[in-house]
Design an enzyme around this catalytic site. Structure first.
Site, PDB file in Angstrom:
ATOM      1  N   LYS A   5      25.200  41.239  35.324  1.00  0.00           N
ATOM      2  CA  LYS A   5      26.345  41.009  34.308  1.00  0.00           C
ATOM      3  C   LYS A   5      26.148  39.586  33.479  1.00  0.00           C
ATOM      4  O   LYS A   5      25.304  38.878  33.850  1.00  0.00           O
ATOM      5  CB  LYS A   5      27.785  40.883  35.090  1.00  0.00           C
ATOM      6  CG  LYS A   5      27.986  42.492  35.811  1.00  0.00           C
ATOM      7  CD  LYS A   5      29.261  42.435  36.480  1.00  0.00           C
ATOM      8  CE  LYS A   5      29.249  43.463  37.506  1.00  0.00           C
ATOM      9  NZ  LYS A   5      30.711  43.234  38.244  1.00  0.00           N
TER      10      LYS A   5
ATOM     11  N   GLU B  99      25.117  56.848  35.198  1.00  0.00           N
ATOM     12  CA  GLU B  99      24.927  55.482  34.689  1.00  0.00           C
ATOM     13  C   GLU B  99      23.519  55.251  34.079  1.00  0.00           C
ATOM     14  O   GLU B  99      23.490  54.948  32.812  1.00  0.00           O
ATOM     15  CB  GLU B  99      25.368  54.365  35.791  1.00  0.00           C
ATOM     16  CG  GLU B  99      26.634  54.469  36.083  1.00  0.00           C
ATOM     17  CD  GLU B  99      27.092  53.514  37.463  1.00  0.00           C
ATOM     18  OE1 GLU B  99      28.453  53.389  37.571  1.00  0.00           O
ATOM     19  OE2 GLU B  99      25.994  53.036  38.024  1.00  0.00           O
TER      20      GLU B  99
ATOM     21  N   ASN C 299      31.407  38.641  39.638  1.00  0.00           N
ATOM     22  CA  ASN C 299      30.299  38.869  41.190  1.00  0.00           C
ATOM     23  C   ASN C 299      28.855  39.181  40.551  1.00  0.00           C
ATOM     24  O   ASN C 299      28.259  39.738  41.200  1.00  0.00           O
ATOM     25  CB  ASN C 299      31.050  39.787  41.829  1.00  0.00           C
ATOM     26  CG  ASN C 299      31.104  41.169  41.263  1.00  0.00           C
ATOM     27  OD1 ASN C 299      30.775  41.484  40.049  1.00  0.00           O
ATOM     28  ND2 ASN C 299      31.978  42.184  42.042  1.00  0.00           N
TER      29      ASN C 299
ATOM     30  N   TYR D 127      32.977  51.833  32.751  1.00  0.00           N
ATOM     31  CA  TYR D 127      33.780  51.541  33.813  1.00  0.00           C
ATOM     32  C   TYR D 127      34.980  52.662  34.022  1.00  0.00           C
ATOM     33  O   TYR D 127      36.160  52.470  34.323  1.00  0.00           O
ATOM     34  CB  TYR D 127      34.537  50.173  33.936  1.00  0.00           C
ATOM     35  CG  TYR D 127      33.629  49.274  34.557  1.00  0.00           C
ATOM     36  CD1 TYR D 127      33.077  49.250  35.887  1.00  0.00           C
ATOM     37  CD2 TYR D 127      33.021  47.904  33.768  1.00  0.00           C
ATOM     38  CE1 TYR D 127      32.070  48.422  36.491  1.00  0.00           C
ATOM     39  CE2 TYR D 127      32.437  47.025  34.493  1.00  0.00           C
ATOM     40  CZ  TYR D 127      31.963  47.403  35.834  1.00  0.00           C
ATOM     41  OH  TYR D 127      30.860  46.127  36.468  1.00  0.00           O
TER      42      TYR D 127
HETATM   43  P1  DAT Z   1      31.622  47.321  42.833  1.00  0.00           P
HETATM   44  O1  DAT Z   1      31.121  46.444  41.379  1.00  0.00           O
HETATM   45  O2  DAT Z   1      31.252  46.509  44.060  1.00  0.00           O
HETATM   46  O3  DAT Z   1      30.948  48.746  42.637  1.00  0.00           O
HETATM   47  P2  DAT Z   1      34.057  48.333  41.862  1.00  0.00           P
HETATM   48  O4  DAT Z   1      33.392  49.666  41.335  1.00  0.00           O
HETATM   49  O5  DAT Z   1      35.259  48.816  42.605  1.00  0.00           O
HETATM   50  O6  DAT Z   1      33.050  47.498  42.649  1.00  0.00           O
HETATM   51  O7  DAT Z   1      34.788  47.510  40.558  1.00  0.00           O
HETATM   52  C1  DAT Z   1      33.962  47.447  39.471  1.00  0.00           C
HETATM   53  C2  DAT Z   1      34.115  45.867  39.246  1.00  0.00           C
HETATM   54  O8  DAT Z   1      35.515  45.450  38.747  1.00  0.00           O
HETATM   55  C3  DAT Z   1      33.684  44.711  40.210  1.00  0.00           C
HETATM   56  O9  DAT Z   1      32.365  44.369  40.337  1.00  0.00           O
HETATM   57  C4  DAT Z   1      34.682  43.591  39.796  1.00  0.00           C
HETATM   58  C5  DAT Z   1      35.625  44.089  39.218  1.00  0.00           C
HETATM   59  N1  DAT Z   1      36.831  44.031  40.247  1.00  0.00           N
HETATM   60  C6  DAT Z   1      36.921  45.042  41.083  1.00  0.00           C
HETATM   61  N2  DAT Z   1      38.062  44.672  41.880  1.00  0.00           N
HETATM   62  C7  DAT Z   1      38.794  43.720  41.259  1.00  0.00           C
HETATM   63  C8  DAT Z   1      40.005  43.057  41.462  1.00  0.00           C
HETATM   64  N3  DAT Z   1      40.740  43.431  42.515  1.00  0.00           N
HETATM   65  N4  DAT Z   1      40.202  42.279  40.636  1.00  0.00           N
HETATM   66  C9  DAT Z   1      39.603  41.657  39.636  1.00  0.00           C
HETATM   67  N5  DAT Z   1      38.352  42.482  39.393  1.00  0.00           N
HETATM   68  C10 DAT Z   1      37.906  43.360  40.179  1.00  0.00           C
END
Ligand code: DAT
Ligand code: MG
Length: 151
Positions: free
Chosen positions: A11, A128, A114, A51
């Protein structure tokens, strides 16, 4: 399982922090094969597509704004078990919970920054890869390490 592929993206925070080589090397050293790679600035609309599953979440807009805020290194990695094990290399979504030794555990602190994305299953991997890459951007080749990685 031999042609298993996953979509991995560094990212904008990971790119700006100079972590491209660090992250690429972790996948490369494991033995996975890089089959596609490009640096792109996704539009907000594209980020929303990527997303789409999270569109009801309160952080969705900020997340899509962030993903489209600068260069993203989009990649496809291939190898036996790469979808599931790639997620292990990446670590838990919230770096506060990511184990040391994982990419997020070693290199990130907060969930909103992250640094890396990885597909979470076979169907999302396919979706994707199709979203980010044209078929001709995926390179089929024999890597000369394969006989040694797999025997
Ligand atoms: P991942 O990236 O581990 O697959 P995800 O698909 O649940 O996680 O979420 C996508 C992204 O969204 C994640 O990398 C960071 C952001 N995100 C997830 N949960 C969040 C939260 N509680 N607050 C802020 N950003 C969040
Ligand atoms: Mg996810």
């Amino acid at each position: 399982a031999e042609l298993e592929r996953t979509f991995i993206a560094i990212k904008p925070d990971g790119v700006q922090r100079g972590l491209i080589s660090e992250i690429v090397s972790r996948f490369e050293r494991k033995g996975y094969k890089l089959v596609a790679i490009k640096l792109v600035v996704p539009s907000k609309e594209f980020a929303e597509q990527h997303y789409a599953d999270l569109k009801e979440r309160p952080f969705f807009n900020g997340l899509c704004e962030f993903l489209s805020s600068g260069p993203v290194l989009a990649m496809v990695w291939e190898g036996q078990g790469v979808i599931k094990y790639g997620r292990k290399l990446i670590g838990a979504t919230d770096p506060q919970n990511s184990e040391p030794g994982t990419i997020r555990g070693d290199l990130a602190i907060i969930v909103g920054r992250n640094i890396i994305h990885g597909s979470d299953g076979p169907q999302t991997a396919k979706d994707e890869i199709d979203l980010w890459f044209k078929p001709e951007e995926l390179i089929n080749y024999a890597h000369n390490s394969e006989n040694w990685v797999y025997g």
